[in-house]
Motif scaffolding. Structure first.
Motif, PDB file in Angstrom:
ATOM      1  N   UNK A  53       0.775  -1.144   0.032  1.00  0.00           N
ATOM      2  CA  UNK A  53      -0.109   0.007  -0.056  1.00  0.00           C
ATOM      3  C   UNK A  53       0.766   1.275   0.112  1.00  0.00           C
ATOM      4  N   UNK A  54       0.759   1.962  -1.025  1.00  0.00           N
ATOM      5  CA  UNK A  54       1.725   3.302  -1.146  1.00  0.00           C
ATOM      6  C   UNK A  54       0.751   4.420  -0.929  1.00  0.00           C
ATOM      7  N   UNK A  55       1.681   5.316  -0.534  1.00  0.00           N
ATOM      8  CA  UNK A  55       1.195   6.705  -0.448  1.00  0.00           C
ATOM      9  C   UNK A  55       1.509   7.805  -1.254  1.00  0.00           C
ATOM     10  N   UNK A  56       0.603   8.589  -1.862  1.00  0.00           N
ATOM     11  CA  UNK A  56       0.900   9.586  -2.873  1.00  0.00           C
ATOM     12  C   UNK A  56       0.453  10.910  -2.336  1.00  0.00           C
ATOM     13  N   UNK A  57       1.019  12.070  -2.868  1.00  0.00           N
ATOM     14  CA  UNK A  57       0.621  13.307  -2.730  1.00  0.00           C
ATOM     15  C   UNK A  57      -0.864  13.359  -3.623  1.00  0.00           C
ATOM     16  N   UNK A  58      -1.938  13.561  -3.149  1.00  0.00           N
ATOM     17  CA  UNK A  58      -3.154  13.560  -3.837  1.00  0.00           C
ATOM     18  C   UNK A  58      -3.190  14.645  -4.931  1.00  0.00           C
ATOM     19  N   UNK A  59      -2.369  15.699  -5.159  1.00  0.00           N
ATOM     20  CA  UNK A  59      -2.312  16.675  -5.862  1.00  0.00           C
ATOM     21  C   UNK A  59      -1.259  16.408  -7.246  1.00  0.00           C
ATOM     22  N   UNK A  60       0.000  15.749  -6.620  1.00  0.00           N
ATOM     23  CA  UNK A  60       1.101  15.607  -7.788  1.00  0.00           C
ATOM     24  C   UNK A  60       1.104  14.040  -8.168  1.00  0.00           C
ATOM     25  N   UNK A  61       0.436  13.243  -7.311  1.00  0.00           N
ATOM     26  CA  UNK A  61       0.731  11.826  -7.446  1.00  0.00           C
ATOM     27  C   UNK A  61       2.129  11.291  -7.441  1.00  0.00           C
ATOM     28  N   UNK A  62       2.805  12.081  -6.654  1.00  0.00           N
ATOM     29  CA  UNK A  62       4.242  11.677  -6.308  1.00  0.00           C
ATOM     30  C   UNK A  62       4.489  11.315  -4.776  1.00  0.00           C
ATOM     31  N   UNK A  63       5.586  10.672  -4.773  1.00  0.00           N
ATOM     32  CA  UNK A  63       5.847  10.126  -3.107  1.00  0.00           C
ATOM     33  C   UNK A  63       6.063  11.642  -2.412  1.00  0.00           C
ATOM     34  N   UNK A  64       5.849  11.260  -1.180  1.00  0.00           N
ATOM     35  CA  UNK A  64       6.045  12.414  -0.270  1.00  0.00           C
ATOM     36  C   UNK A  64       7.357  12.324   0.676  1.00  0.00           C
ATOM     37  N   UNK A  65       7.715  13.470   0.680  1.00  0.00           N
ATOM     38  CA  UNK A  65       8.770  13.665   1.863  1.00  0.00           C
ATOM     39  C   UNK A  65       8.286  13.598   3.229  1.00  0.00           C
ATOM     40  N   UNK A  66       8.930  12.715   4.233  1.00  0.00           N
ATOM     41  CA  UNK A  66       8.472  12.303   5.369  1.00  0.00           C
ATOM     42  C   UNK A  66       9.560  12.059   6.281  1.00  0.00           C
ATOM     43  N   UNK A  67       9.290  12.253   7.655  1.00  0.00           N
ATOM     44  CA  UNK A  67      10.440  11.929   8.568  1.00  0.00           C
ATOM     45  C   UNK A  67      11.219  10.784   8.748  1.00  0.00           C
ATOM     46  N   UNK A  68      10.476   9.429   8.247  1.00  0.00           N
ATOM     47  CA  UNK A  68      11.009   8.138   8.578  1.00  0.00           C
ATOM     48  C   UNK A  68      11.292   7.655   7.093  1.00  0.00           C
ATOM     49  N   UNK A  69      11.224   8.397   6.085  1.00  0.00           N
ATOM     50  CA  UNK A  69      11.668   7.972   4.543  1.00  0.00           C
ATOM     51  C   UNK A  69      10.882   6.693   4.440  1.00  0.00           C
ATOM     52  N   UNK A  70       9.655   6.488   4.644  1.00  0.00           N
ATOM     53  CA  UNK A  70       8.564   5.263   4.243  1.00  0.00           C
ATOM     54  C   UNK A  70       7.492   5.919   3.430  1.00  0.00           C
TER      55      UNK A  70
END
Length: 481
Positions: free
Chosen positions: A387-404
């Motif tokens: 299950x992968x998370x994307x930014x709903x606007x850009x459909x790109x992976x998002x920067x986050x504090x645990x690099x997950x």
């Protein structure tokens, strides 16, 4: 409207004379004018042309950045050379929308104009899943090499252009592209972060080389590189049709393309010819721009519109070969915009959602969510699921504090289970606390786009067409505030 049409036709007469001259064709006065479309038709052709051309232009953009523009931060390697990725994709990778972050990629943009290309893969000794997806410039998946299709013994396979009529080396399987340019997209399973060195060793067994190099023969005369026009990722601009015209010259028209290519030619978009938007009279420019916006709206509606939905997840697989699409340009464009280079359903399926099970838009700035998978009801995949998370606007992976960027099946041993054996994935912007971070899928501070991936799916368990009507259902996304 009645008063406007004569003015529009007069303007398009000027455009027609210019376009005919630019194409090296004679203009025969009134006879040429009578074939020009009126305003509504001109707009509609632009709309249909945008839908038809979007996947082709998107692929051209990726090819340009991966193998043409050496200054691009996304540059991989020259044509017909392999580039292995030593990592999974992160938020820094922005050329391909909705990328997976499960499998390190290897890439080879293929130029098949002068001669075929041979792809070699190593044997699998540790149960590792891999695949080589062969995608042509039309975004048709014209073949697969890998665990599911060709097995684990390793070998060499030949990729040929549409017009190729030669003989393959004895026993070598041949894959025929529908265009002279194509992409070989390698996916290699990563079992866990500590497994990366094993992935790199496996990738060293991949090889891409021209047929003459494989046979140790003198290569045919090199063909000059075409004058690739510079392109950006903003497709809502009139140069879109110039990029399309350039790309079409390398993809011979199939019978189902005859009508749309003729319509495009009627507004000056001809394979291999420069399309000069600036030279069009204003009324023609306005009609084309309206058509582009209309076409973009059609694509968006196809992605967000009705379909098979289970527990809020859209269950579809809009990817395949030329026969799969059979001239359904809207299906092809919708698939490309949702996630270009998606796999055939037999290779992977992609339940996706922007809403909770109740139908409300997912938004990490407003709510926390959870996905609970009942014990023993994990997604039915022979290779792995995620299950992968994307930014709903850009459909790109998002920067986050645990690099997950995802939760996947190889992570299960390190995740906390509920007393009844079920697994809860916590979807939220901020950390749920150190004791629950193993189950945390970081969300953006805004709209959320979630995509599940089931690699080598167990088709009898899936309620997704065209595979079948199985019993497994994706788990619900629910509020967890």
């Amino acid at each position: 409207m009645t008063d406007h049409l004569p003015k529009f036709r007069a303007a398009c007469l000027t455009a027609a004379i210019y376009l005919l001259a630019a194409l090296g064709l004679p203009a025969h006065g009134a006879a040429a004018v009578q074939t020009l479309p009126d305003a509504a038709t001109f707009e509609n052709i632009a709309a249909q042309g945008y839908v038809y051309g979007l996947p082709i232009v998107m692929h051209y953009d990726i090819t340009y950045q991966y193998s043409v523009d050496t200054a691009s931060p996304q540059y991989k390697a020259p044509f017909n050379q392999l580039r292995n990725g030593a990592r999974v994709f992160t938020y820094k990778d922005t050329v391909v929308i909705t990328p997976n972050s499960d499998t390190p990629y290897s890439f080879a943009c293929l130029d098949l104009r002068a001669e075929p290309v041979v792809i070699s893969v190593p044997p699998v000794t540790d149960g590792r899943y891999f695949s080589v997806q062969l995608v042509d410039a039309n975004t048709y998946n014209f073949g697969y090499i890998g665990s599911r299709t060709t097995g684990i013994k390793g070998g060499s396979y030949m990729v040929v252009p549409p017009e190729w009529q030669g003989a393959a080396p004895a026993g070598m399987q041949v894959f025929r592209s529908n265009a002279q340019y194509a992409l070989a997209l390698f996916r290699t399973q990563l079992f866990n972060p500590a497994d990366i060195d094993n992935v790199l060793k496996f990738q060293k067994g991949y090889a891409v080389q021209t047929l003459s190099a494989y046979l140790g023969q003198t290569p045919p005369p090199a063909l000059p590189m075409p004058p690739f026009p510079n392109i950006g990722q903003d497709y809502m601009k009139p140069e879109f049709f110039d990029y399309l015209a350039f790309a079409l010259q390398f993809a011979p028209a199939a019978p189902e393309e005859t009508a749309i290519r003729a319509q495009l030619a009627s507004i000056g978009v001809v394979a291999g010819k420069h399309f000069d938007f600036a030279a069009l009279p204003k009324d023609c420019q306005e009609a084309l721009l309206r058509g582009m916006k209309k076409g973009a709206g059609m694509v968006d509606a196809s992605i967000n519109g009705p379909g098979i939905r289970v527990n809020g997840w859209k269950m579809s697989s809009p990817f395949g070969n030329r026969d799969f699409f059979n001239g359904n340009w809207l299906l092809r464009a919708g698939g490309a915009k949702a996630g270009i280079y998606g796999n055939d359903a037999a290779e992977a399926v992609y339940p996706m959602t922007r809403t909770s099970a109740s139908g409300d838009p997912l938004d990490g700035s407003k709510h926390k969510y959870r996905i609970t998978i009942p014990a023993g009801q994990y997604p039915p995949a022979r290779a792995f699921w995620s299950v992968t998370m994307y930014d709903g606007k850009t459909q790109l992976l998002i920067k986050n504090p645990i690099d997950r960027y995802l939760i996947n099946s190889p992570m299960l041993p390190d995740m906390k289970k509920n007393p009844d054996g079920s697994l809860t994935i916590l979807i939220q912007r901020d950390s749920p606390g150190k004791n629950l971070e193993s189950n945390w899928l970081p969300a953006p501070d805004g709209p959320i786009f979630l995509v599940m991936r089931l690699y080598w799916p167990e088709t009898e368990g899936l309620s997704v067409l065209p595979l079948g009507k199985g019993t497994w259902q994706p788990p619900r996304v629910e509020l967890n505030d």
